[in-house]
Design a protein around this motif. Sequence first.
Motif, PDB file in Angstrom:
ATOM      1  N   VAL A   1      65.231  38.536   6.990  1.00  0.00           N
ATOM      2  CA  VAL A   1      64.471  38.169   5.790  1.00  0.00           C
ATOM      3  C   VAL A   1      65.462  37.895   4.668  1.00  0.00           C
ATOM      4  N   TYR A   2      65.407  36.670   4.130  1.00  0.00           N
ATOM      5  CA  TYR A   2      66.272  36.273   3.020  1.00  0.00           C
ATOM      6  C   TYR A   2      65.403  36.210   1.769  1.00  0.00           C
ATOM      7  N   SER A   3      65.683  37.102   0.829  1.00  0.00           N
ATOM      8  CA  SER A   3      64.868  37.173  -0.383  1.00  0.00           C
ATOM      9  C   SER A   3      65.648  36.638  -1.581  1.00  0.00           C
ATOM     10  N   PHE A   4      64.984  35.823  -2.393  1.00  0.00           N
ATOM     11  CA  PHE A   4      65.584  35.243  -3.596  1.00  0.00           C
ATOM     12  C   PHE A   4      64.741  35.663  -4.799  1.00  0.00           C
ATOM     13  N   PRO A   5      65.372  35.995  -5.932  1.00  0.00           N
ATOM     14  CA  PRO A   5      64.622  36.543  -7.077  1.00  0.00           C
ATOM     15  C   PRO A   5      63.636  35.538  -7.651  1.00  0.00           C
ATOM     16  N   GLU A   6      62.565  36.060  -8.212  1.00  0.00           N
ATOM     17  CA  GLU A   6      61.561  35.202  -8.836  1.00  0.00           C
ATOM     18  C   GLU A   6      61.230  35.700 -10.230  1.00  0.00           C
ATOM     19  N   ASN A   7      60.514  34.868 -10.972  1.00  0.00           N
ATOM     20  CA  ASN A   7      60.120  35.177 -12.335  1.00  0.00           C
ATOM     21  C   ASN A   7      59.025  36.236 -12.370  1.00  0.00           C
ATOM     22  N   ASN A   8      59.038  37.083 -13.410  1.00  0.00           N
ATOM     23  CA  ASN A   8      58.000  38.096 -13.566  1.00  0.00           C
ATOM     24  C   ASN A   8      56.770  37.579 -14.315  1.00  0.00           C
ATOM     25  N   LYS A   9      56.797  36.305 -14.682  1.00  0.00           N
ATOM     26  CA  LYS A   9      55.659  35.670 -15.368  1.00  0.00           C
ATOM     27  C   LYS A   9      55.235  36.440 -16.621  1.00  0.00           C
ATOM     28  N   LYS A  10      56.138  36.551 -17.579  1.00  0.00           N
ATOM     29  CA  LYS A  10      55.816  37.266 -18.817  1.00  0.00           C
ATOM     30  C   LYS A  10      54.831  36.480 -19.668  1.00  0.00           C
ATOM     31  N   ASN A  11      54.972  35.180 -19.695  1.00  0.00           N
ATOM     32  CA  ASN A  11      53.993  34.336 -20.381  1.00  0.00           C
ATOM     33  C   ASN A  11      54.091  32.921 -19.817  1.00  0.00           C
ATOM     34  N   ILE A  12      53.197  32.063 -20.233  1.00  0.00           N
ATOM     35  CA  ILE A  12      53.091  30.742 -19.635  1.00  0.00           C
ATOM     36  C   ILE A  12      54.316  29.870 -19.923  1.00  0.00           C
ATOM     37  N   ILE A  13      54.952  30.061 -21.076  1.00  0.00           N
ATOM     38  CA  ILE A  13      56.129  29.256 -21.415  1.00  0.00           C
ATOM     39  C   ILE A  13      57.313  29.637 -20.517  1.00  0.00           C
ATOM     40  N   ILE A  14      57.557  30.943 -20.373  1.00  0.00           N
ATOM     41  CA  ILE A  14      58.643  31.404 -19.500  1.00  0.00           C
ATOM     42  C   ILE A  14      58.395  30.953 -18.066  1.00  0.00           C
ATOM     43  N   ASP A  15      57.154  31.074 -17.646  1.00  0.00           N
ATOM     44  CA  ASP A  15      56.798  30.647 -16.292  1.00  0.00           C
ATOM     45  C   ASP A  15      57.028  29.155 -16.112  1.00  0.00           C
ATOM     46  N   LEU A  16      56.713  28.375 -17.129  1.00  0.00           N
ATOM     47  CA  LEU A  16      56.889  26.928 -17.065  1.00  0.00           C
ATOM     48  C   LEU A  16      58.366  26.564 -16.898  1.00  0.00           C
ATOM     49  N   PHE A  17      59.228  27.146 -17.729  1.00  0.00           N
ATOM     50  CA  PHE A  17      60.662  26.843 -17.643  1.00  0.00           C
ATOM     51  C   PHE A  17      61.254  27.338 -16.322  1.00  0.00           C
ATOM     52  N   PHE A  18      60.787  28.501 -15.870  1.00  0.00           N
ATOM     53  CA  PHE A  18      61.248  29.014 -14.579  1.00  0.00           C
ATOM     54  C   PHE A  18      60.887  28.044 -13.455  1.00  0.00           C
ATOM     55  N   SER A  19      59.655  27.555 -13.465  1.00  0.00           N
ATOM     56  CA  SER A  19      59.181  26.671 -12.399  1.00  0.00           C
ATOM     57  C   SER A  19      59.885  25.323 -12.410  1.00  0.00           C
ATOM     58  N   ILE A  20      60.206  24.830 -13.612  1.00  0.00           N
ATOM     59  CA  ILE A  20      60.838  23.505 -13.711  1.00  0.00           C
ATOM     60  C   ILE A  20      62.325  23.564 -13.369  1.00  0.00           C
ATOM     61  N   PHE A  21      63.015  24.566 -13.864  1.00  0.00           N
ATOM     62  CA  PHE A  21      64.478  24.590 -13.731  1.00  0.00           C
ATOM     63  C   PHE A  21      64.984  25.595 -12.687  1.00  0.00           C
ATOM     64  N   THR A  22      64.615  26.857 -12.846  1.00  0.00           N
ATOM     65  CA  THR A  22      65.182  27.894 -11.977  1.00  0.00           C
ATOM     66  C   THR A  22      64.735  27.746 -10.526  1.00  0.00           C
ATOM     67  N   LEU A  23      63.461  27.437 -10.300  1.00  0.00           N
ATOM     68  CA  LEU A  23      62.967  27.310  -8.927  1.00  0.00           C
ATOM     69  C   LEU A  23      63.707  26.223  -8.159  1.00  0.00           C
ATOM     70  N   ASN A  24      64.037  25.140  -8.833  1.00  0.00           N
ATOM     71  CA  ASN A  24      64.780  24.060  -8.170  1.00  0.00           C
ATOM     72  C   ASN A  24      66.183  24.530  -7.778  1.00  0.00           C
ATOM     73  N   LYS A  25      66.836  25.297  -8.646  1.00  0.00           N
ATOM     74  CA  LYS A  25      68.162  25.828  -8.330  1.00  0.00           C
ATOM     75  C   LYS A  25      68.098  26.786  -7.140  1.00  0.00           C
ATOM     76  N   ILE A  26      67.047  27.621  -7.131  1.00  0.00           N
ATOM     77  CA  ILE A  26      66.871  28.545  -6.007  1.00  0.00           C
ATOM     78  C   ILE A  26      66.616  27.768  -4.718  1.00  0.00           C
ATOM     79  N   ALA A  27      65.838  26.690  -4.825  1.00  0.00           N
ATOM     80  CA  ALA A  27      65.542  25.860  -3.648  1.00  0.00           C
ATOM     81  C   ALA A  27      66.815  25.273  -3.049  1.00  0.00           C
ATOM     82  N   LYS A  28      67.747  24.900  -3.909  1.00  0.00           N
ATOM     83  CA  LYS A  28      69.029  24.372  -3.422  1.00  0.00           C
ATOM     84  C   LYS A  28      69.788  25.440  -2.644  1.00  0.00           C
ATOM     85  N   LYS A  29      69.779  26.678  -3.156  1.00  0.00           N
ATOM     86  CA  LYS A  29      70.455  27.777  -2.464  1.00  0.00           C
ATOM     87  C   LYS A  29      69.788  28.059  -1.114  1.00  0.00           C
TER      88      LYS A  29
END
Length: 360
Positions: free
Chosen positions: A48-76
């Motif tokens: 099992v390979y686990s990669f960190p995810e956002n804690n969804k503190k609010n919709i803005i943080i979640d939005l930036f996480f989904s647009i930028f960080t998730l793509n970087k994690i996907a590359k890894k």
Amino acid sequence: MKIAIYHNLDNGGALNQIENISLNLSKNNCIDLYCHKIPKNISFYNNVYSFPENNKKNIIIDLFFSIFTLNKIAKKISKTILNNQYDLVIIGACKNIQTPYLFHYLNNAVYIFSEPKREFYEKTAFLNNFKKRLAKFFRLPLKLIDYVNCKKANLIITNSQYSNYLLKKIYNKKGFVLYPGLKYIHKTKIIKNPKKEILSIGQLSYLKGHQISLNQIKNIKGIKLLIIGRITDESNYIFNQSKLLPNTKIIQEENNKNKEEIIKKHSFYLANNIKEPFGLTTLEALNKGLFVFGINTGGTSELIRNGLNGILFQNDKIANYHIKQYLNKKIVNLHQLDRIDWSNYTKNLLMIIANNGQLK
């Protein structure tokens, strides 16, 4: 074979499907899981390979996480998958953006498509207040990302003709329909001596349609309704409506084995999920020999044969009449037309993948 499976899902039908696929593939193959949150049951995975995810503190943080960080994690994740040289890569949905970024980096991956992210395209809550409209506005970039990502997928497996229709309508893509866990059998007649008890299962939210179920059975004397569902921020709407029907009981039950035991004790099931793409719980009810009442929308109509294993209705008034007639019968004849068989589903899944050249 050496197989990689990715998903980013919470509890629900889509996760159950991925886990059943994993369990059956693990019997003859080496299965590795890639995820952001380690699920409770990992016994059938080799690694099992686990990669960190956002804690969804609010919709803005979640939005930036989904647009930028998730793509970087996907590359890894993609780099790790490519380095490990798998024979097959199966990708489930992402709870943030629906279609993962992985399809930009993994050309031969197979997409298990359960449904579009419904918040992007339809009403999904009781209220459409300013907060809901604002959230929908902020989701517009995620809607575009989902669309672009899905266009990159080469082989898509859908769970119903209805889901395939949405896939074509929204993404202009075509998938292969494979009903999750369903195997057709010779028609088997079942004779029931029913009680005036009826069951409805699903989280307490607008889309699960408990409000429709409650409306369909009002004014039926002596009826008992049991609703099993996870609490959500919309639960009060269901609780308030249920108070008008004194013989309605609502329980929160997450244990699948306990739910199976409860299903066995009933004869009738209400499947009023709004535009449900397939309905694994409805299939479970049919598999246990329950007669199903429901609305004629979504993928539910692909499971029910009117008069044989259930009846679907166009409106609540007609539903109320027929449900009352059936509950007053001393004997109910129904026919079992299919059963749950995940090994058969997995075999057909591998056949589709092999025929489309996705296996190394």
